[in-house]
Design a protein around this motif. Structure first.
Motif, PDB file in Angstrom:
ATOM      1  N   VAL A   1     117.502  18.533 142.921  1.00 44.87           N
ATOM      2  CA  VAL A   1     117.864  18.185 141.266  1.00 44.87           C
ATOM      3  C   VAL A   1     119.122  17.591 141.436  1.00 44.87           C
ATOM      4  CG1 VAL A   1     118.372  19.079 139.229  1.00 44.87           C
ATOM      5  CG2 VAL A   1     116.480  19.947 140.700  1.00 44.87           C
ATOM      6  N   PRO A  20     114.923  14.323 132.736  1.00 45.88           N
ATOM      7  CA  PRO A  20     114.103  13.212 132.314  1.00 45.88           C
ATOM      8  C   PRO A  20     114.322  12.719 131.145  1.00 45.88           C
ATOM      9  CG  PRO A  20     112.708  14.746 133.329  1.00 45.88           C
ATOM     10  CD  PRO A  20     114.096  15.661 133.020  1.00 45.88           C
ATOM     11  N   LYS A  25     114.211  25.139 135.692  1.00 43.33           N
ATOM     12  CA  LYS A  25     113.143  24.376 135.487  1.00 43.33           C
ATOM     13  C   LYS A  25     113.017  23.475 134.197  1.00 43.33           C
ATOM     14  CE  LYS A  25     109.943  27.298 137.836  1.00 43.33           C
ATOM     15  NZ  LYS A  25     108.809  28.257 137.724  1.00 43.33           N
ATOM     16  N   GLU A  75     115.437  20.580 135.195  1.00 43.76           N
ATOM     17  CA  GLU A  75     114.911  19.541 135.933  1.00 43.76           C
ATOM     18  C   GLU A  75     113.876  18.792 135.329  1.00 43.76           C
ATOM     19  OE1 GLU A  75     112.659  19.323 140.425  1.00 43.76           O
ATOM     20  OE2 GLU A  75     112.640  21.325 139.299  1.00 43.76           O
ATOM     21  N   ASN A  76     112.949  19.684 134.691  1.00 44.80           N
ATOM     22  CA  ASN A  76     111.746  18.940 134.108  1.00 44.80           C
ATOM     23  C   ASN A  76     111.617  18.303 132.708  1.00 44.80           C
ATOM     24  OD1 ASN A  76     110.432  19.776 136.461  1.00 44.80           O
ATOM     25  ND2 ASN A  76     109.751  21.723 135.461  1.00 44.80           N
ATOM     26  N   GLN A  77     112.802  18.611 131.771  1.00 44.95           N
ATOM     27  CA  GLN A  77     112.947  18.287 130.653  1.00 44.95           C
ATOM     28  C   GLN A  77     114.138  17.514 130.217  1.00 44.95           C
ATOM     29  OE1 GLN A  77     110.960  22.262 128.691  1.00 44.95           O
ATOM     30  NE2 GLN A  77     110.966  20.621 127.030  1.00 44.95           N
ATOM     31  N   ASN A 100     116.685  24.866 144.635  1.00 48.33           N
ATOM     32  CA  ASN A 100     116.249  23.662 144.101  1.00 48.33           C
ATOM     33  C   ASN A 100     116.993  22.367 144.058  1.00 48.33           C
ATOM     34  OD1 ASN A 100     114.433  21.871 142.800  1.00 48.33           O
ATOM     35  ND2 ASN A 100     114.438  22.881 141.052  1.00 48.33           N
ATOM     36  N   SER A 115     112.843  24.014 125.029  1.00 48.97           N
ATOM     37  CA  SER A 115     112.268  24.236 126.221  1.00 48.97           C
ATOM     38  C   SER A 115     110.813  24.772 126.194  1.00 48.97           C
ATOM     39  CB  SER A 115     113.038  25.394 126.854  1.00 48.97           C
ATOM     40  OG  SER A 115     112.258  26.017 128.244  1.00 48.97           O
TER      41      SER A 115
END
Length: 263
Positions: A165, A128, A120, A123-125, A162, A33
């Motif tokens: 997601v 994807p 986060k 969601e962001n790493q 959130n 992370s």
């Protein structure tokens, strides 16, 4: 038919560390992370009908993955087969930090409050990475999160704060008592933004759990969803004679069955 299926799957339930069925392909990787610096071991269970050339599978993200990955992956295989529908890709999220840090939304002590950073990261790493590596559906409606206890609390936090997601939430014995039931504050603050979303929520608990600490907040949160979330596919189950841990596996089965029947 659904009740027969659920009963059959319950009788095949094994220990929390049940190994994944060898007919399912398992892959692993570790991801660091960039937000909290922790390393998360990720396991991916690919279904028998996985075909990178043609199909795009839904994804089920499993909290407490060290304990529940095999059980969830095996039950998904069995439920999909019994219902004659396409199976899912199951993603196990291992522990990067103490679960009480990653799964709780607010800081009450030195070992709580890392939920925002963990969400986060997912969601962001993590998402994807999964969606770039595997031939899976990339829409919100195709993603499921499943968690028990603090994991259920984290799923509730994701739902309230959130919501873009995940489109599907399996919340099992969620620790809604945490921080004076702060989840109710998150829900109220975000209700107008999320109440009309097309989504699925399954809530499960044990009837022998503590009334004030677990059952009352559970019922209150469920009633809030029932009263205000018209477009949400909503269900609950109470395993009447089961404790906090004893209710987990039966509710995993029933939550997954509800998802597969309604996706």
């Amino acid at each position: 038919m659904a009740n027969i299926l659920i009963l059959a799957l319950l009788f095949t339930s094994c220990a929390e560390t049940e190994p994944i069925d060898p007919v399912l392909t398992q892959q692993e990787f570790t991801i660091r992370s960039t937000i909290n610096g922790a390393n998360y071991k990720i396991k991916v269970g690919l279904p028998v009908d996985y075909d990178a050339a043609t199909k795009r599978h839904a994804t089920v993200y499993v909290l407490d993955g060290e304990n529940d990955f095999g059980f969830v992956a095996n039950r998904c295989k069995e439920i999909a087969s019994s219902l004659g529908t396409s199976n899912v890709v199951v993603i196990s999220i291992g522990y990067g930090r103490n679960r009480s840090i990653d799964y709780t939304p607010t800081k009450m002590s030195s070992v709580t409050g890392g939920g925002p950073e963990f969400l986060k990261f997912i969601e962001n790493q993590l998402i994807p990475k999964v969606e770039a590596t595997y031939h899976v559906d990339t829409t919100r409606s195709s993603r499921v999160i499943i968690g028990h206890s603090y994991g259920g609390l984290f799923g509730t936090y994701a739902f309230c704060t959130n919501n873009q997601v995940f489109g599907n939430y399996i919340l099992l014995s969620p620790s809604l008592w945490f921080d004076n039931m702060v989840s109710t504050q998150f829900e109220k603050a975000n209700r107008d933004k999320i109440k009309n979303q097309d989504q699925l929520v399954f809530m499960g608990i044990g009837g022998a759990e503590e009334v004030d600490r677990m059952l009352t907040p559970f019922e209150e949160f469920y009633q809030t969803l029932q009263d205000n979330y018209t477009y949400t596919k909503l269900a609950k189950n109470i395993e009447q004679k089961e404790s906090h841990m004893g209710s987990k596996n039966p509710n995993i089965v029933k939550g997954l069955t509800y998802y597969f029947q309604n996706r």
